[in-house]
Design a protein around this motif. Structure first.
Motif, PDB file in Angstrom:
ATOM      1  N   HIS A 167      60.766 -27.160  55.246  1.00 30.73           N
ATOM      2  CA  HIS A 167      60.162 -28.023  55.931  1.00 30.73           C
ATOM      3  C   HIS A 167      60.807 -28.767  57.157  1.00 30.73           C
ATOM      4  O   HIS A 167      61.984 -29.347  56.607  1.00 30.73           O
ATOM      5  N   PRO A 168      60.266 -28.969  58.341  1.00 31.80           N
ATOM      6  CA  PRO A 168      61.093 -29.640  59.437  1.00 31.80           C
ATOM      7  C   PRO A 168      61.717 -31.112  58.939  1.00 31.80           C
ATOM      8  O   PRO A 168      62.581 -31.577  59.460  1.00 31.80           O
ATOM      9  N   MET A 169      60.842 -31.649  57.883  1.00 35.80           N
ATOM     10  CA  MET A 169      61.359 -33.057  57.763  1.00 35.80           C
ATOM     11  C   MET A 169      62.546 -33.082  56.992  1.00 35.80           C
ATOM     12  O   MET A 169      63.275 -34.117  56.576  1.00 35.80           O
ATOM     13  N   THR A 171      61.562 -22.715  60.112  1.00 32.87           N
ATOM     14  CA  THR A 171      60.310 -22.061  60.227  1.00 32.87           C
ATOM     15  C   THR A 171      60.590 -20.509  60.020  1.00 32.87           C
ATOM     16  O   THR A 171      61.822 -20.098  59.739  1.00 32.87           O
ATOM     17  N   TRP A 183      53.028 -24.039  55.323  1.00 30.34           N
ATOM     18  CA  TRP A 183      51.833 -23.928  55.487  1.00 30.34           C
ATOM     19  C   TRP A 183      51.166 -24.175  56.895  1.00 30.34           C
ATOM     20  O   TRP A 183      50.016 -23.880  57.204  1.00 30.34           O
ATOM     21  N   TRP A 184      51.876 -25.340  57.395  1.00 30.44           N
ATOM     22  CA  TRP A 184      51.280 -25.962  58.688  1.00 30.44           C
ATOM     23  C   TRP A 184      51.474 -25.093  59.809  1.00 30.44           C
ATOM     24  O   TRP A 184      50.747 -25.508  61.016  1.00 30.44           O
ATOM     25  N   ASP A 185      52.442 -23.889  59.813  1.00 32.97           N
ATOM     26  CA  ASP A 185      52.782 -23.375  60.913  1.00 32.97           C
ATOM     27  C   ASP A 185      51.514 -22.376  61.474  1.00 32.97           C
ATOM     28  O   ASP A 185      51.215 -21.616  61.028  1.00 32.97           O
ATOM     29  N   SER A 186      51.321 -22.583  62.793  1.00 33.70           N
ATOM     30  CA  SER A 186      50.127 -21.836  63.406  1.00 33.70           C
ATOM     31  C   SER A 186      50.614 -20.319  63.744  1.00 33.70           C
ATOM     32  O   SER A 186      49.896 -19.566  63.801  1.00 33.70           O
ATOM     33  N   ASP A 191      51.955 -27.439  46.210  1.00 30.83           N
ATOM     34  CA  ASP A 191      50.854 -27.883  47.077  1.00 30.83           C
ATOM     35  C   ASP A 191      51.352 -29.163  47.867  1.00 30.83           C
ATOM     36  O   ASP A 191      52.224 -29.955  47.462  1.00 30.83           O
ATOM     37  N   TRP A 192      50.580 -29.382  49.157  1.00 30.58           N
ATOM     38  CA  TRP A 192      50.992 -30.525  49.920  1.00 30.58           C
ATOM     39  C   TRP A 192      50.071 -31.628  49.671  1.00 30.58           C
ATOM     40  O   TRP A 192      48.825 -31.303  49.904  1.00 30.58           O
ATOM     41  N   GLY A 205      46.342 -30.223  46.389  1.00 26.61           N
ATOM     42  CA  GLY A 205      46.757 -30.618  47.882  1.00 26.61           C
ATOM     43  C   GLY A 205      45.586 -29.972  48.912  1.00 26.61           C
ATOM     44  O   GLY A 205      44.608 -29.600  48.535  1.00 26.61           O
ATOM     45  N   VAL A 206      46.412 -29.883  50.147  1.00 28.44           N
ATOM     46  CA  VAL A 206      45.725 -29.319  51.198  1.00 28.44           C
ATOM     47  C   VAL A 206      46.158 -27.720  51.565  1.00 28.44           C
ATOM     48  O   VAL A 206      45.358 -27.283  52.639  1.00 28.44           O
TER      49      VAL A 206
END
Lengths: 274, 274
Positions: free
Chosen positions: A145-147, A157, A182-185, A206-207, A224-225
């Motif tokens: 994750h970018p964080m 990515t 998971w967030w990456d379009s 899970d996030w 999570g989501v």
């Protein structure tokens, strides 16, 4: 719905309470078919003893965690990282791991040059690749994750991981953890780009919303989501039929639980939320 | 090196201790040429009074924070979000803001459908766009770091923001905050894709290693790992010559300091680290 025979326990999930031997015996008790040890737990058990135990119980080693951490301030530091990765490859070969997971590292102390760190990562992997190929240990770059871009990984990515794989060639693939991507379009397109041969491992957790800690607040699947079944469908659409590995860093929740309850929950959630 | 006349104070940076009036007077004291108020502070001051004060001191309003938060569980919720954004556009017009910054929102309660949230964001912006165009208030989509994808924003990269702008057309642009996008290996290409006309605002602060909180642990420029001058050079290479806005959420550090010290530090660091 994933049956426990296709599940793998990443030992970080219960690392606060169980040794590797206990993890192996726990997997057997819960019908979990795979295991992914961390190197410190492997060292504590001993590679020979771990190999004997894992093989004796018929478990699949879905990966060894972890190699990587290539960037360093000095050439000597980079050389040490390469030596450590060569040892990790030997350990992965000894226990019959399907891959060596690479958390590649990022900015050396005092550096703001992330492009430079990425170049050091590429050079580091290239330096150990012949050894990995000879040992028949695929290297699985795990985009984080970018964080974590400041410290743990400058590959953030699937697109970056795919580009690295294409540059480095045979013997390098990807470990996809839904938590990181998971967030990456662009995820679906990048899974297709990776293809069956490059996708070496599939990790789930899970996030949580809110997430209270950048490192140690991952959730159990279903809490999570992340639409995990949708991502699993994408990796299976390109032909992935390997294990689903569960890796949960959870200081305040799952690391405090009885590990048998954690494994039981994993098995149940794999049937309902994965 | 950025002179204070080109700096803008995002009022969140000192929000725990100063009112909007104090922020305006602080900017004047430190020679800071711009200000970007948050709507709650604007409301507390009163829009008319704030407009009078800002104009009287010759400050540029680099943006109003913030509109957005379009996705909602129900049609009624989405309608309320649109109404609130229409009001925000009116406020931005009243104070002469260069743009209305949009933090677009993400998954409604109980949802795991991030593609659906992205569609709701597109539809929400489209629904207020005529009003924004008529009021001559450009809407500035701010891509937020992927660690906010679960709750605050489902637009997490410059690529996603660019695609949205291209779909929606005139009147929509981008607020680029280095904190959210610094890690992205595609950043430079996406800044070029955005171009001068689309880049409506440029925000700075720094990414701390370690980062102790997902929301409230941003760093002062120079205290973290972002190569801010390199990113500024990229936005200036496409012709951006607007303000450099400083927005720092920092619960344990800068929010505890005397705001005059914070502004003084901003001015100094803008000369040496931006």
């Amino acid at each position: 719905m994933v049956e426990p025979t296709r599940l793998s326990l990443n030992t970080a999930t219960v690392r606060e309470r169980w040794t590797l031997r206990q993890c192996i015996e726990g997997c057997v008790r819960h019908g979990i078919g795979g295991i992914a040890p961390w190197r410190d737990m492997l060292a504590a058990c001993g590679v020979d003893e771990a190999t004997r135990l894992i093989a004796g119980h018929g478990l699949t080693v879905t990966g060894l965690c972890r190699g990587g951490m290539f960037p360093a301030e000095t050439a000597e530091g980079r050389r040490q990282a390469i030596d450590d990765n060569l040892r990790a490859i030997d350990e992965a070969a000894a226990i019959g791991a399907k891959c060596l997971v690479l958390v590649v590292g990022s900015l050396p102390q005092g550096s703001r040059d992330i492009a430079g760190a990425r170049a050091q990562v590429r050079d580091g992997i290239a330096a150990v690749l012949d050894h990995a190929r000879a040992a028949r240990v695929p290297l699985a770059i795990e985009p984080l994750h970018p964080m974590y871009a400041g410290d743990r990984s400058c590959v953030n990515t699937m697109a970056e991981a795919n580009a690295l794989c294409e540059e480095l060639g045979e013997g390098v693939g990807i470990a996809l953890d839904v938590y990181h991507v998971w967030w990456d379009s662009d995820l679906s397109a990048q899974i297709t780009r990776a293809g069956r041969n490059r996708l070496l491992a599939f990790h789930v957790c899970d996030w949580l919303v809110p997430t209270r800690d950048l490192l140690l607040d991952r959730g159990m699947m279903g809490d999570g989501v992340i639409d995990i079944p949708a991502i699993r469908a994408q990796v299976e659409a390109i032909g992935y039929d390997g294990f689903v590995e569960v890796e949960i860093f959870s200081h305040d929740r799952w690391w405090r639980e009885d590990p048998d309850l954690v494994l039981g929950t994993m098995v149940e959630r794999a049937r309902t939320c994965v």
